[in-house]
Each structure stands twice: as C-alpha cells, then as structure tokens.
Design a protein around this motif. Structure first.
Motif, PDB file in Angstrom:
ATOM      1  N   ARG A  37       7.436  -6.004 -28.935  1.00 22.93           N
ATOM      2  CA  ARG A  37       7.164  -7.447 -28.897  1.00 22.93           C
ATOM      3  C   ARG A  37       8.334  -8.194 -28.290  1.00 22.93           C
ATOM      4  N   TYR A  38       9.435  -7.467 -27.998  1.00 25.05           N
ATOM      5  CA  TYR A  38      10.592  -8.113 -27.393  1.00 25.05           C
ATOM      6  C   TYR A  38      10.502  -8.117 -25.867  1.00 25.05           C
ATOM      7  N   ARG A  39       9.521  -7.431 -25.320  1.00 28.43           N
ATOM      8  CA  ARG A  39       9.425  -7.355 -23.854  1.00 28.43           C
ATOM      9  C   ARG A  39       8.253  -8.198 -23.378  1.00 28.43           C
ATOM     10  N   ASP A  40       8.525  -9.042 -22.394  1.00 38.25           N
ATOM     11  CA  ASP A  40       7.483  -9.924 -21.888  1.00 38.25           C
ATOM     12  C   ASP A  40       6.344  -9.166 -21.222  1.00 38.25           C
ATOM     13  N   SER A  45       3.016  -8.517 -26.068  1.00 44.88           N
ATOM     14  CA  SER A  45       3.339  -9.873 -25.642  1.00 44.88           C
ATOM     15  C   SER A  45       2.135 -10.532 -24.970  1.00 44.88           C
ATOM     16  N   ALA A  46       1.404  -9.771 -24.185  1.00 44.26           N
ATOM     17  CA  ALA A  46       0.236 -10.327 -23.493  1.00 44.26           C
ATOM     18  C   ALA A  46      -0.812 -10.801 -24.508  1.00 44.26           C
ATOM     19  N   ILE A  47      -1.030  -9.992 -25.541  1.00 46.81           N
ATOM     20  CA  ILE A  47      -2.014 -10.361 -26.571  1.00 46.81           C
ATOM     21  C   ILE A  47      -1.530 -11.613 -27.321  1.00 46.81           C
ATOM     22  N   ASN A  48      -0.239 -11.625 -27.662  1.00 46.97           N
ATOM     23  CA  ASN A  48       0.294 -12.739 -28.448  1.00 46.97           C
ATOM     24  C   ASN A  48       0.308 -14.044 -27.645  1.00 46.97           C
ATOM     25  N   ARG A  49       0.606 -13.945 -26.327  1.00 44.37           N
ATOM     26  CA  ARG A  49       0.589 -15.149 -25.490  1.00 44.37           C
ATOM     27  C   ARG A  49      -0.806 -15.767 -25.427  1.00 44.37           C
ATOM     28  N   ALA A  50      -1.832 -14.890 -25.496  1.00 49.73           N
ATOM     29  CA  ALA A  50      -3.211 -15.372 -25.352  1.00 49.73           C
ATOM     30  C   ALA A  50      -3.810 -15.823 -26.688  1.00 49.73           C
ATOM     31  N   ALA A  51      -2.986 -15.807 -27.742  1.00 47.60           N
ATOM     32  CA  ALA A  51      -3.498 -16.177 -29.068  1.00 47.60           C
ATOM     33  C   ALA A  51      -4.077 -17.592 -29.043  1.00 47.60           C
ATOM     34  N   GLY A  52      -5.276 -17.743 -29.628  1.00 48.09           N
ATOM     35  CA  GLY A  52      -5.937 -19.050 -29.628  1.00 48.09           C
ATOM     36  C   GLY A  52      -6.712 -19.321 -28.355  1.00 48.09           C
ATOM     37  N   TYR A  53      -6.483 -18.491 -27.353  1.00 46.04           N
ATOM     38  CA  TYR A  53      -7.218 -18.634 -26.098  1.00 46.04           C
ATOM     39  C   TYR A  53      -8.143 -17.437 -25.892  1.00 46.04           C
ATOM     40  N   GLU A  54      -7.940 -16.758 -24.754  1.00 48.81           N
ATOM     41  CA  GLU A  54      -8.928 -15.757 -24.341  1.00 48.81           C
ATOM     42  C   GLU A  54      -8.669 -14.381 -24.987  1.00 48.81           C
ATOM     43  N   ALA A  55      -9.687 -13.538 -24.879  1.00 56.66           N
ATOM     44  CA  ALA A  55      -9.543 -12.146 -25.288  1.00 56.66           C
ATOM     45  C   ALA A  55      -8.774 -11.397 -24.206  1.00 56.66           C
ATOM     46  N   VAL A  56      -7.993 -10.404 -24.616  1.00 52.03           N
ATOM     47  CA  VAL A  56      -7.186  -9.623 -23.679  1.00 52.03           C
ATOM     48  C   VAL A  56      -7.791  -8.221 -23.584  1.00 52.03           C
ATOM     49  N   ALA A  57      -7.924  -7.742 -22.345  1.00 58.51           N
ATOM     50  CA  ALA A  57      -8.466  -6.390 -22.138  1.00 58.51           C
ATOM     51  C   ALA A  57      -7.440  -5.361 -22.603  1.00 58.51           C
ATOM     52  N   ILE A  58      -7.893  -4.333 -23.300  1.00 63.92           N
ATOM     53  CA  ILE A  58      -6.970  -3.291 -23.781  1.00 63.92           C
ATOM     54  C   ILE A  58      -7.490  -1.917 -23.378  1.00 63.92           C
TER      55      ILE A  58
END
Lengths: 287, 76, 390
Positions: A37-40, A45-58
């Motif tokens: 979680r320390y690396r952008d 980090s990608a999932i956390n940035r999108a929190a409250g917004y869109e779903a992230v593909a995994i």
C-alpha cells in the motif's frame, strides 16, 4: 516488508540452489510490489484510490487473495478484516507523546470499516465509501512465503526453510531427516526464546503485541486492532501457530490474538499446534 | 470354466475397490505431500519395471498384466 | 456495523460447531486455491515438467545344479521429455546380448536340447501423452528384434481422474503383430509364422488416505498364431491363447520410520492352463544422506499347462496332439529375494544398485503338486541404474 528475509536450502548443489533461491526471491519481490500500500503503482493503491468511485479490474491472483480474506473474515466473525487499516489514522504508534484516540475519533471511522460492505467478484472489486482502504499486509507476506516454498520445491529442493520476517515455512525436514527447530521469541525480550517448536513440511507464524506498540498509564496498546471495537488486542502477548501453510498459520495467529479468552478453543477447533502467551507471561500450548 | 473364473476374479477386484471406497478418508490437497514421494508412485521407474517384467516373462508361464501393447518376444 | 464491544463479540460466537467447521474448511480451501501454493507434484496427473534421462544395466545369469546356463548383459536407456505444458514424450532402448548354453529344463534330457538362443535382442518403444484438463491420452509404439523373432506393437491408453484427483480410471487397448522365423528349429524350419495379440485394460487408482494408495487393473489378452517353441522337439501348443490378469498394487507410507511398504498381487489365468498367483512386497526405507534401502520378496505359484507333460519323453506324448515339456509351462513355485540401494547425489542425480536372487522348484508350488523331475533353476541379476533429472 522491512524485516529479515532468508531462505535456507540444503542437500543440493550450489548452482541449482542459487537458481531456485533467485526465482523464489524474485517472486517475493513481485508480490511485495504488487500489493504494497506504500507504492503508488500497486494494485492495492489503485483499488484504494478508486474507493467511493468505480470498480477496479483485478486478476485471478488478486481475486484469490480477496476470496481468502473473505473466508478469514467469516471464520473470525469479522475480527480479521482487510479494511481495518484505516484505524491507523487515529492509532499512531510513532507519535510522541503517545495518545489513545477518543471514542468519537474511532466512531468517525466506522463507516469506512467492514469487509461485508465491499463489492467484489472474480474480476472486479469496489470499495463503496470514499476513504475506505484495503490492506493485504496481513496475508501478503505469508502468501509470499508459501509461494517461495513451492518454487523451491518445484525446482527439486527437498529440504529448505523460507523465513519472511518471522513467518517460517519449511520444505521437508532437514537434510539428515530430523525436523527443523524454530525458536519462539520471548514477547518481552527480543534476545530470548521461550520455546522451540519442530517443523516438518509445515509453517509457523507468530503474532505479538511487541511489533508496534506504545505504553501509556501502564497499559500497552499494540498494532493489532479489532475492527469491531477499534481497540487493540490486549488479551495475549503473543500467539504462535503451526499450520500446513504459512498463510494459514499467520491468519490463525492473528485471529487468536483478537479472540481474547476464546483463542485456545478456536485454535483447537482448527486442529493446529499453538503456543499462546497471556498478559502475565504464562504459556498455553496445544499439548 | 476359465471364463467364469475370470469374471469371478473381476467381481472380486471390483468388490475390494468398492469396499475400500466406503471407508475412504480421501486426503485434501495439502495432505498429499507423502503421496507425491517417488516410493509411493506406481510408475516411478518405468525402465526398471519393464526390464524386470521381461526377466520374469522369460522364466514363467504367462506374465505381464497391468500394461497393454508391450509386444511379444521370442522368449516364450 | 458489527459489534461495538467485547461483550457482544462473545455473544455473537454462539453458533453451531458444524457451521464453524465449515468455515474452517472454507478458509483452507481458499488458501489452497491461491495460485502457486500447491506444488505441481501434489497435483498428480498434470503434465510432469521435468526431464528425465535414465541409464540401466542388467547383468543376468541363470543356472541349474552343476551347469551354468545363460548369461545376458543388457544396457538400456530411458528418456522422458515434456514438450509443452500438456504434452510429454518418453521412450526407451534396450539391447540384450546373450551368451552361454540355453536352459536344459529337465534332468532327463529327451533330445530337446533347448533352443538356439539368438545372441541379441534389441527393443525400442516410445509413448506420447497429451494431457487435457481432467484426462490424458497416451499413444505408444514398441518394436523388438531378435534373430528369429520380430514384434511390432501399438497401444492407446486413456486416463481420467476425479476433481479431487484422488481417483483415476484407465482404459487401454494394445495390439501386437509378431513374426517368427526359426530357420534352425528342431521342428523343421519355422518360416514367417505370424502371431497377433490384442490386449484390453481397465484400471483404477484410488488414494485411500494421506498415506496410502491402491491401484488395480484387469487385462485381457487374446492372441492367435504360432505359440509353439521351434527349438523344442515335438513342441506343439494351441494356436489361440487368452490370458486374464488381475493386478493390484498397494503402497503405504509410514512417517515414523520414513518408509514405504509396497505390496503387489497378481492373479493370472491362461487358457493354456498355467494359472498363477504372484505376491510381492518391498520395504523402501529412507536413510540419512539421501540413501534408500529396499529389500524385496516375491513369490509365484503356478499350475502346469494342460498340455504339459513331465519327462521323460515320450511319457504322455500323442503324435499329432498338443505337447510341451517346457519348464516354464510346468507346475512350480518361485521365490525372488532382492535388495536395492539407491542414493541421491548432487546435481539431481540418483544412482542405484540392486541384487536379485531367484529360484524355481517344483515342490514350492502352493495348493497342488509341482511337476516332478525338474532341475532346480536358479537365477540372479544385478542392476546398475543412473537417473538425471533437470
């Protein structure tokens, strides 16, 4: 993962061992980079940035880890929760002087905690609230240890020990057939051990209140936070668990730390070997 | 009769397997470490199996079993 | 949100033990489903991904009281190569060089001085296996050549396994076309005599628990053509031979001594009449420093073929009828004692040495009289093996 990582390989020729170790270490680094979680640029980090917004593909690997985290959450009745990392915003273990957050501060974070609110499937994940966070810290290192062990074994290594910051996974026994012997750290003395456990094709993980903590008014507050109360675990000084996989050993140890007096019954129900050290330093072992 | 004896043997074979099937405790994948040992495999050394079988075939009436299409030899 | 205090936390844990154990199992399954957690070896039957080259040398000798019979030296080579994730190829080459007299078979020699043994045999076989998700298909071919005997065989074998990979089924079919050309046979030259054999196999492998596994198969073989021995006087056998074999192997690992018990049983029924039971047991004991010690014992008891006649000739011989005095078709018991030592070396090399002693005696037959008048046949073979994996 700023701790001691080591891989012992024995009973094989040097070049072969080095190749296996090289591959295993490369994979540990890959997992660290992917889930930190320390690396952008990490998926976390990608999932956390999108929190409250869109779903992230995994990818499949991430979906498998989410499924594992989901099963942990269910088994622990919610104490093992990969969304609980946001509690670190009010529990600062580096702060001087230390302080215990107020109930209001903790309550303010409540809407951001709760795995059951996360929308996830085999190919997407979405955190429903702004500010929610996933943290793979509680399972990533153990997962990496298990994978490193498998990589060594698939390269023909019959006897090895993978130690990622105290989570130890053994491949087979020692070269002479005897089991590996692993010392369990004294929870109040970093230079002493309180017991030795044997490992044969198994893993041991220890969760303790001594990794990150502060003391205030005679009470110790450690980094293991119960997402349901927002408060640190305070029933055990440490929990060591032997399980077939490092990831299981690590999860069982964490759940035990948060399970208060129910920890021995919980661990017995999982049919694993364990060693618990209570507040007074007394030991409870599986047998 | 030869034929009925064969069938009888076959039925015995199936019964043994079925019986075993009732009392099985099939292991979970993580419990299979011991099963993966070379000594636990039936095909660990195909060359050794084949050559030893060849020796017995040259000494005993009818040999083989367990394989197909091995071909014959002048030794019987 | 869930509970807000430790007290409610305790209250929420009043669930049934069954629900709790299902959650425990669900967690373990989720852990195992993580990619790269299980070694490929635990996923039995997926295409193996390591190459193997093995050399093996047999030094065989047999004798009867006072007479050295035959000795065979037989180097062989085996290779296994994965071509892709789902395709493997393997093959072997064997060369036997034979020297010495041929077996006399009986104390009372009746003119059948044994066959003029070809002084070599070369054999080759190859097999390609394609792995699909839950099954595999193998296609094989084999060829062997002796001075007086050529065999060509082909086989196809399909395997499928259960989702938990604890059970495997096998179905196989094989066909062999052999040709016999014994110019110097005592029964007048035997020229270009054919033999065709079809084999059918049904098998099952079942993991019983974490330390034991059983394999059982039935094979039928249906052969037509020339079955007599051209080098034995008056030898005349049926031209149709059906063989039924039921073979079962059981392996069990014992963790405390670090050893594997391997048991085998074979029931064999032959339309010639030489029905047999075979039992064998090995104890594979792992020792320190990569050593493995394996003692083996094997016992076979067989009935005589219905056209077998005890010596001396012409006892029981009817001109124009079926007749053999071949010791292999007589009634006897046979015991093998073997010991193998194997060692793992650096660079993924394994070496092994084995010694086997074999003896046949008429009076060792179980549940019936053995054929009288047979000399005690003894044999021993020594093996040297070397295998490299990479």
């Amino acid at each position: 993962m700023a701790s001691v990582h080591e891989i012992h390989l024995c009973g094989t020729d040097r070049a072969h061992a080095e190749r296996a170790a090289h591959d295993a270490i490369a994979d540990v680094k890959r997992i660290e980079a992917k889930y930190s979680r320390y690396r952008d640029d990490s998926i976390t980090s990608a999932i956390n940035r999108a929190a409250g917004y869109e779903a992230v593909a995994i990818d499949d690997e991430t979906a498998s880890l989410l499924r594992y985290a989901d099963r942990c959450h269910a088994l622990s009745n919610g104490s093992f929760d990969i969304t609980s990392g946001v509690l670190r915003r009010v529990w600062d273990f580096k702060r001087q002087p230390p302080r215990v957050p107020s109930q209001d501060e903790i309550d303010a974070l409540r809407p951001l905690i709760g795995w059951q609110h996360v929308e996830w499937s085999d190919d997407h994940v979405r955190l429903p609230e702004r500010g929610m966070e996933l943290d793979f810290g509680g399972i990533g290192k153990e997962y990496a240890a298990d994978r490193a062990a498998t990589i060594c074994r698939e390269r023909g290594i019959a006897h090895a020990l993978v130690n990622l910051g105290g989570d130890v996974r053994a491949i087979g026994s020692r070269a002479d057939g005897s089991p590996w012997r692993i010392g369990i750290r004294h929870p109040r003395n970093a230079d002493a051990t309180i017991a030795t456990i044997t490992l044969d094709d198994e893993a041991v993980a220890t969760s303790g209140d001594y990794e990150r903590y502060f003391e205030l008014d005679g009470c110790r507050y450690c980094h293991l936070l119960d997402p349901r109360t927002g408060m640190p675990a305070d029933h055990w000084q440490s929990a060591s668990v032997v399980a077939p996989l490092a990831i299981l050993a690590g999860s069982y140890a964490t759940i035990a730390m948060l399970a208060c007096d129910r920890a021995p019954a919980f661990l017995r129900a999982q049919r694993v070997r364990f060693l618990l050290v209570d507040k007074e330093g007394a030991q409870i072992a599986s047998h | 009769m030869r034929c009925s004896r064969s069938i009888e043997a076959l039925l015995t074979a199936l019964a043994v397997i079925a019986l075993a099937g009732c009392t099985l405790q099939p292991p979970k994948p993580w419990e299979k470490g011991d099963l993966a040992r070379a000594s636990m495999r039936f095909d660990a050394d195909p060359l050794e199996t084949k050559l030893t079988q060849h020796i017995y075939q040259s000494k005993e009436g009818a040999g083989g079993g367990g394989t197909v299409g091995g071909g014959g030899c002048g030794c019987n | 949100m869930a509970a807000t205090s430790g007290a409610t936390f305790a209250a929420t844990r009043t669930e049934s033990p069954k629900a709790s154990s299902e959650r425990s199992a669900a967690l373990i399954l989720a852990a195992l489903a993580l990619p790269g957690i299980l070694p490929a070896a635990a996923l039995a039957q997926s295409a193996p991904d390591e190459r193997v080259i093995a050399l093996r040398y047999y030094d065989y000798r047999d004798w009867q009281p006072g007479v050295d019979r035959m000795s065979v030296k037989s180097p062989s080579l085996y290779a296994f190569v994965p071509l892709s994730d789902s395709l493997t190829v393997e093959g072997s080459l064997v060369y036997d060089s034979v020297s010495g007299a041929s077996p006399l078979y009986h104390d009372a020699v009746s003119g059948a001085s044994g066959r003029g043994i070809g002084d070599y045999r070369s054999a080759a076989d190859a097999k390609v296996t394609k792995y699909f998700g839950g099954s595999s298909l193998a296609v094989g071919a084999a060829y062997s050549h002796e001075q007086d005997y050529i065999s060509r065989a082909a086989s196809v074998e399909w395997r499928t396994w259960s989702d938990d990979r604890n059970r495997t089924y096998a179905i196989g079919f094989g066909a062999a076309k052999d040709r016999i050309n014994a110019v110097e046979g005592v029964n007048a030259p035997v020229l270009d005599q054919p033999r065709e054999t079809y084999d059918y196999l049904l098998g099952i492998t079942q993991v019983l628990d974490a330390a034991s596994v059983v394999e059982s198969s039935v094979t039928w073989s249906d052969g037509r053509g020339y079955f007599s021995d051209p080098y034995k006087l008056h030898d005349a056998r049926p031209n149709h031979r059906r063989i039924f074999a039921w073979l079962t192997h059981y392996n069990r690992y014992f963790a405390a001594p670090g050893a594997t018990l391997q048991l085998g049983y074979r029931y064999l029924d032959d339309s010639f009449g030489d029905r047999s039971h075979m039992l064998e047991a090995s104890w594979v004991q792992a020792l320190p420093y990569g050593l493995t010690l394996t003692p083996t014992i094997r016992y076979l008891t067989q009935a005589a073929a219905h056209f077998y006649r005890d010596p001396p000739f012409p006892q029981g011989f009817v001109p124009g009828g079926l007749y053999t005095a071949d010791e292999r078709l007589s009634a006897f018991g046979a015991v093998t004692l073997g010991l193998r030592v194997a060692k793992e070396l650096p660079h993924r090399l394994t070496i092994d040495v084995a010694f086997n002693a074999y003896r046949q005696r008429g009076d060792w037959r179980l549940g019936g009289d053995g054929s009288p008048g047979l000399a005690k046949l003894s044999a021993r073979w020594i093996e040297f093996g070397l295998a490299k994996r990479f």
